[in-house]
Design an enzyme around this catalytic site. Structure first.
Site, PDB file in Angstrom:
ATOM      1  N   GLU A   1       0.830  -1.208   0.000  1.00 46.19           N
ATOM      2  CA  GLU A   1       0.000   0.000   0.000  1.00 46.19           C
ATOM      3  C   GLU A   1       0.863   1.255   0.000  1.00 46.19           C
ATOM      4  O   GLU A   1       0.523   2.246  -0.652  1.00 46.19           O
ATOM      5  CB  GLU A   1      -0.944   0.000   1.202  1.00 46.19           C
ATOM      6  CG  GLU A   1      -2.027  -1.084   1.153  1.00 46.19           C
ATOM      7  CD  GLU A   1      -1.525  -2.466   1.492  1.00 46.19           C
ATOM      8  OE1 GLU A   1      -0.396  -2.583   2.031  1.00 46.19           O
ATOM      9  OE2 GLU A   1      -2.232  -3.460   1.228  1.00 46.19           O
TER      10      GLU A   1
ATOM     11  N   HIS B   1     -11.652  -5.831   8.763  1.00 46.25           N
ATOM     12  CA  HIS B   1     -12.374  -5.661   7.493  1.00 46.25           C
ATOM     13  C   HIS B   1     -13.613  -4.801   7.721  1.00 46.25           C
ATOM     14  O   HIS B   1     -14.609  -4.958   7.021  1.00 46.25           O
ATOM     15  CB  HIS B   1     -12.784  -7.014   6.905  1.00 46.25           C
ATOM     16  CG  HIS B   1     -11.634  -7.872   6.496  1.00 46.25           C
ATOM     17  ND1 HIS B   1     -10.962  -8.686   7.381  1.00 46.25           N
ATOM     18  CD2 HIS B   1     -11.012  -8.041   5.308  1.00 46.25           C
ATOM     19  CE1 HIS B   1      -9.985  -9.321   6.734  1.00 46.25           C
ATOM     20  NE2 HIS B   1      -9.996  -8.955   5.486  1.00 46.25           N
TER      21      HIS B   1
HETATM   22  C1  LIG Z   1      -1.796  -4.907   4.416  1.00 46.76           C
HETATM   23  C2  LIG Z   1      -2.769  -5.785   3.701  1.00 46.76           C
HETATM   24  N1  LIG Z   1      -3.088  -5.543   2.421  1.00 46.76           N
HETATM   25  C3  LIG Z   1      -3.986  -6.299   1.765  1.00 46.76           C
HETATM   26  C4  LIG Z   1      -4.600  -7.348   2.393  1.00 46.76           C
HETATM   27  C5  LIG Z   1      -5.651  -8.211   1.661  1.00 46.76           C
HETATM   28  N2  LIG Z   1      -5.106  -9.543   1.364  1.00 46.76           N
HETATM   29  C6  LIG Z   1      -5.331 -10.587   2.178  1.00 46.76           C
HETATM   30  S1  LIG Z   1      -4.522 -11.959   1.682  1.00 46.76           S
HETATM   31  C7  LIG Z   1      -3.849 -11.184   0.345  1.00 46.76           C
HETATM   32  C8  LIG Z   1      -2.914 -11.927  -0.563  1.00 46.76           C
HETATM   33  C9  LIG Z   1      -1.715 -12.468   0.165  1.00 46.76           C
HETATM   34  O1  LIG Z   1      -0.892 -13.217  -0.702  1.00 46.76           O
HETATM   35  P1  LIG Z   1       0.367 -14.043  -0.196  1.00 46.76           P
HETATM   36  O2  LIG Z   1       1.159 -13.211   0.754  1.00 46.76           O
HETATM   37  O3  LIG Z   1       1.081 -14.555  -1.369  1.00 46.76           O
HETATM   38  O4  LIG Z   1      -0.249 -15.225   0.686  1.00 46.76           O
HETATM   39  P2  LIG Z   1      -1.167 -16.453   0.215  1.00 46.76           P
HETATM   40  O5  LIG Z   1      -2.602 -15.990   0.310  1.00 46.76           O
HETATM   41  O6  LIG Z   1      -0.771 -16.802  -1.164  1.00 46.76           O
HETATM   42  O7  LIG Z   1      -0.899 -17.538   1.182  1.00 46.76           O
HETATM   43  C10 LIG Z   1      -4.295  -9.857   0.290  1.00 46.76           C
HETATM   44  C11 LIG Z   1      -3.938  -8.891  -0.767  1.00 46.76           C
HETATM   45  C12 LIG Z   1      -4.250  -7.580   3.737  1.00 46.76           C
HETATM   46  N3  LIG Z   1      -4.782  -8.586   4.438  1.00 46.76           N
HETATM   47  N4  LIG Z   1      -3.342  -6.805   4.355  1.00 46.76           N
END
Ligand SMILES: Cc1ncc(C[n+]2csc(CCOP(=O)(O)OP(=O)(O)O)c2C)c(N)n1
Ligand SMILES: Cc1ncc(C[n+]2csc(CCOP(=O)(O)OP(=O)(O)O)c2C)c(N)n1
Ligand SMILES: [Mg+2]
Ligand SMILES: [Mg+2]
Lengths: 325, 394, 325, 394
Positions: free
Chosen positions: A60, A130
């Site tokens: 972000e 959320h």
């Molecule tokens: C600071 C923040 N930004 C956005 C999100 C929304 N979000 C939740 S999971 C995710 C993807 C995470 O991907 P990754 O780190 O590759 O983990 P995976 O889900 O593949 O295990 C996002 C964008 C969040 N939880 N926190």
């Protein structure tokens, strides 16, 4: 006119803006091909190409830093933060950079073309990460405008005005209403002037003030009050910074009473600022203390959400208390 | 498509860790300390005009730094930061750009702004926060900026300009006008999260930006061994898939060469480049700082000996392009110019009171007009208490 | 008792805390050998070693993330942010992590031992990035305490109480007073209870409320008012979150008038919250509108600092206006 | 002391950039797809008990994931995330630790928590937000945590646990109790500024932490080629001077070996280690997600074929430690257990209303007591409108 939900109205505003000006870009986490986790940018990459609508890496602070640079360069960035709860890593870029860009440079540079869109608010069983309504963190920051629409028609008009406005705008979208709020929306482009509150329904006994998803709840309480013979003047603030003091003060001068309701916790919420200002302006007209019906001073809960929120019943009780003061 | 074999290079069957120092990063050097060119060294594109413009900027910067530190001591300005020791690095890199390229700097790079054409009066007006300061007297000394010269106004919060540079460069690419953004930052600032975000995004989104790290050994009192445990900043480039080069920051020709090549590469491939220039902050961090509390004179002398300005001058002399006579003339001329402009600038009135509320928004909103009005009424009651009224400015 | 300036008082508090408990650690940018850019951690590395007092890399989000982890582990981290203007990169770690750590885990984990120290405020010709007073960004965040001392004695006692407190505390230090404020301070350890405002001088006509460096200015205005025969009750709020509503309400019930002054801009500043709460609690006792004397709604300027700030003259005028309302 | 020769390895005289892919990162593999060990492969420390405990956890996790996705579809819980496809990676790494080591996870690592001893009832209570949830019903399903089991409560904001892990490990080092912190995160989260801060600080401050990146190909819909342009996350380790290893995440023995070695190294040297485990998120991101919008069935099938659970099972069978009979028995038993505990948990009342205001601070401050009191009065007026009153909980 077409029937649209709030998501469609936003998607439609973005579509028209991108069609109108090739310098308009939409980006953020999952915003590209997928169209965003709520689908508000759906179809835009197909229509305008990957250079203009795209996924960013998951950062972000990077998204807003990048957007600041783009805006300074002359592009018209519309950056999405996936949930308002996740806007805080970008806080420095917004508060120290976006908000102060023009001022600090003596107007040599500005990021006035920037719009930051982000879904906010509770009511979706999202728990503490959320559901947040962080608007007051930004209304205390000179240099940015803060806008919150309450329905599809407002959303499109206010978003198009935000994109056109020559100041950075933080646009909070009430995610609980994304699909729930449906209404008639003109298909062509139109703008709703920023900085103007709207008297949604006139009344004589008390002024009820709110914004975003809270408006629906305020109106429900107003309807209950009407059954008891209490006439409420309902106002949607719409632009929270800089806010329309005159419209609110005029209403309170007339009704003598003010109730403000927002989702965010009471202490430090934007209702405090409004209350302080209106108390000052309308001191001799106030017939009862200004009432604030807000979230409790805790993080946003999960299982006890119903008890926590500023619902229509709490507002209704507060209206009665104000009238009977 | 994410394939199982995507990242699989070699396969190993023993748990052999890649060592933290596994990547060998060589340093580009062109100009030796005696002013000669290393045998077989590539030369940057440079002719006499360019060389003299570079050196002229070096002399001006030395004079400016010297004078302004003195002015601060005299209480004429509140604050100053020198770029002493890093002139070769800053000017050499700026000289590799065209005027259409954007420069986003940290704060210690006023030599690059001078190279672009910022006048002595421009500098003075900013430092005296007067009505002619392009920044309207709102920021501390050395926070310059110029739209006309494509030099982004300095912002104190560190590293924020790095992802901004990525965005700026992305915008330049979409406009297709063969311009890029050069972003300066210190090795200290490279520890901020914004560094990570900016470089990774530039690589992924194909932004033609040159990230130029001035590794000068310190972030205020914090030396590099308390800032990072790896081999400097350069190896991080590879972590992002970014073309990277390390250069001797006291070697102006090496810096110029690396930056010229980086510019070509970035524009040809729409990709970022990372340059790490190894140098040393010869002066204090700022006029508020006293380095004797955290480093030795010995260390400072070691670095003063390999000064980049001196090295470049020796080369100029060997080309027959510069003489001792010109040297003392130029210093003399700049000392006089700086002093003259300083005296002019410190007499120029401050910005008008109205400027307190402009530029917060594109137009002055109602509540700020009201606040200004109230303030004016108040000041009228106590004119002697407020500089704007007592000095008669407005 | 010894004569100390505010810096010495803080250094002394840290020294005593580190001597008392080997789990107390002090760290931040330039905090180690050098003792901090303002020298508040001077000598501590020599005394307690590099493991307990050290420089960190230059990353505020990292410093607070690291501090959160340390606190959860059971250490007592005292993290310094070099200037309050640079706390924003750590905003997510503070607002989403520090403040919610205990709540979200159902008290399985907490970071109650954490203290974040940071110099804030203007008056040092620092312009917009070395003068900010960002307390209101945090007073609206449930889960953290916010403390601001006004002089050396208060600074030591409040800091020692903050270190002992089982909640994360954000401790704002008025940097303008670091060397300017000098006073008698006990050499031994002592604590001043958090959450309690202090009536600094009693009065009958109007209550003047503030905190930190602003207290000195408020007292100057009170002295001017006294010459005009106006008796001011001066209160130092000291702990801004959670704040001592009762002491303030009691005073205003008595005086009938309230003026709040802070350095931060008016809109969204913490004075708004106080005004809203006290208007509500003391509605029938207020004889004039609550007055807020604050910074203008702009970034903090440089050359026009004198005009911008809420100085004693502006406060004095506002006192008169309130009395003559 | 910062010396001019500090970072100078080789010297070059031509502007040769280090390519963005200059660092070759091999992948550790021990277990082949058919359940055999690669010739010459090193083996982790593992015996039959450990192997069966690992596999038992794999089976439980598969069953839990399957059941809870179904429960979410039935509307019994609001939300769920599976770790399908990454069980070998998660359990293999958790199995290399001692119970004193802290685990700080992202969210998709409940298999590690199960390995530590979280009971089926514990899981259910959290997901049904009932009065027995250790987290008091405050967070969405899958945000588990347990002080007793040294498993930090999950926090939704991504990557925040990374610098926290550095701090936690630093605290462990100072206490000298030979324990460390293992920090899980996704390749998406590795783009956050907190990743950069956490790893750099760990290297500089000598924190014994294992940073374990689950590279599973996606961050919601965003594939790795839109997340980074380099060769994954591993090369970044070298940027920080951190010992690094890449491992086949579907190879449980390789993961176990790498993590065991990392643990020894980290504790012996008080230094962090970075492990990148290459795997694939076989399921949707969460129950709110439909991956058919952004990836192909073909791709999913390619990865399903090299599933780590199946591979580990084949190895167990080859050891003579596991039979098809045991397999179906165990699946059956866990299906019944999960269903049974689910039915129990969904009937347990929610936490009491008082819990709305506890744990914001260590004690409930006056203003929150008042807010609770007002709320109770209000609810008493409208008991049917509020679950806490209508369900008679309290
Ligand atoms: C600071 C923040 N930004 C956005 C999100 C929304 N979000 C939740 S999971 C995710 C993807 C995470 O991907 P990754 O780190 O590759 O983990 P995976 O889900 O593949 O295990 C996002 C964008 C969040 N939880 N926190
Ligand atoms: C976000 C932020 N944190 C802290 C500071 C205070 N500060 C100003 S300069 C500086 C050191 C910067 O070091 P480096 O990046 O190496 O640049 P150099 O001064 O060596 O040119 C610090 C800590 C700041 N300006 N911004
Ligand atoms: Mg430096
Ligand atoms: Mg992933």
């Amino acid at each position: 006119m077409a029937e649209m939900n709030l998501l469609h109205a936003i998607n439609n505003a973005l579509d028209l803006a991108m069609a109108d000006n090739e310098r308009v870009l939409c980006f953020g986490e999952d915003v590209g091909h997928f169209g965003g986790v709520f689908r508000s940018t759906s179809g835009l990459q197909d229509k305008y190409g990957k250079d203009r609508c795209f996924n960013t890496p998951l950062t972000e602070q990077g998204i807003i830093g990048f957007a600041n640079g783009l805006a300074a360069q002359g592009a018209v960035p519309i950056a999405e933060i996936q949930f308002a709860d996740y806007i805080f890593p970008a806080f420095d870029q917004i508060v120290n950079e976006t908000a102060k860009f023009r001022y600090r440079s003596g107007n040599e540079f500005d990021v006035g073309s920037l719009v930051i869109r982000t879904p906010y608010g509770g009511g979706i069983a999202g728990g503490l990460y959320h559901s947040q309504s962080p608007e007051a963190y930004f209304t205390g920051t000179p240099g940015i405008k803060v806008v919150v629409p309450r329905n599809p028609y407002q959303a499109k008009g206010l978003l198009m005005a935000s994109i056109a406005d020559d100041n950075p705008v933080l646009f909070f979208e009430p995610k609980r209403l994304y699909r729930a709020a449906i209404g008639e929306v003109p298909e062509e482009a139109y703008q709703i002037e920023l900085g103007k509150a709207e008297v949604v329904s006139p009344g004589t006994d008390i002024t009820l003030l709110g914004w975003g998803a809270q408006m629906e709840i305020i109106e429900k309480a107003a309807a209950m009050a009407a059954e008891q013979g209490i006439s409420c003047e309902v106002i949607d603030l719409r632009t929270l910074a800089p806010w329309d003091v005159d419209t609110v003060a005029e209403s309170v001068t007339k009704t003598g009473r003010l109730l403000i309701s927002h989702e965010a916790p009471l202490t430090g919420g934007f209702a405090g600022e409004i209350s302080a200002t209106i108390s000052d302006k309308c001191f001799l007209h106030l017939e009862s203390p200004i009432s604030r019906v807000c979230g409790l001073d805790t993080p946003y809960p999960l299982i006890q959400e119903k008890e926590y929120v500023a619902d229509h019943l709490k507002i209704f009780e507060a209206i009665k208390a104000s009238i009977n003061f | 498509m994410n394939r199982p074999d995507q990242h699989v290079g070699a396969v190993i069957h023993q748990a052999n860790f890649i060592a933290g120092n596994a990547l060998e990063v060589p340093t580009l050097k062109v100009l030796a300390q005696d002013g000669s060119i290393y045998p077989n060294a590539a030369l940057p594109e440079i002719d006499k005009d360019l060389a003299l413009k570079i050196y002229d900027t070096m002399v001006f910067t030395r004079v400016l730094d010297e004078r302004m530190v003195a002015s601060q001591r005299q209480g004429r300005i509140s604050f100053y930061m020198t770029c002493k020791g890093e002139e070769a690095s800053i000017i050499g890199s700026a000289a590799a750009l065209t005027d259409h390229d954007m420069i986003m700097a940290q704060y210690r790079e006023h030599a690059a702004l001078r190279y672009r054409g910022f006048t002595t009066a421009n500098f003075m007006n900013q430092m005296f926060s007067n009505a002619k300061d392009l920044g309207k007297g709102r920021q501390m000394p050395i926070h310059y900026g110029s739209n006309e010269l494509n030099y982004m106004t300095i912002s104190s919060p560190l590293a924020t300009q790095i992802p901004q540079a990525t965005g700026y460069a992305y915008g330049q690419r979409l406009q297709g006008n063969q311009a890029l953004t050069l972003c300066y930052f210190g090795e200290g600032a490279a520890s901020e999260g914004d560094f990570h975000a900016g470089l990774n995004m530039a690589a992924v989104l194909k932004a033609p930006a040159i990230f130029y790290c001035r590794n000068n050994g310190y972030a205020i009192s914090t030396s590099t061994d308390e800032q990072y445990a790896g081999d400097g900043i350069a190896p991080r480039g590879v972590g992002y898939g970014i073309e990277t080069i390390r250069v001797d920051g006291n070697d102006c020709l090496a810096v110029l060469l690396a930056t010229q090549e980086a510019r070509k590469y970035a524009l040809a491939h729409n990709k970022p480049v990372l340059i790490e220039a190894m140098s040393y902050r010869l002066g204090a961090h700022s006029t508020s700082d006293d380095p004797s509390g955290y480093r030795s004179k010995d260390e400072e002398e070691l670095w003063a000996k390999i000064d980049g300005v001196q090295r470049f001058k020796l080369w100029l002399e060997q080309q027959g392009w510069w003489t001792e006579e010109q040297e003392s003339e130029r210093y003399q001329a700049y000392r006089e110019e700086v002093l003259r402009e300083l005296k002019v600038a410190e007499k120029i009135e401050p910005p008008s009171l109205q400027e307190l509320v402009t530029d917060v928004y594109a137009e002055v909103p109602a509540h700020l007009s009201q606040q200004l009005e109230q303030l004016e009424t108040h000041i009228a009651k106590y004119p002697s208490a407020y500089p704007s009224a007592s000095k008669g400015a407005k």
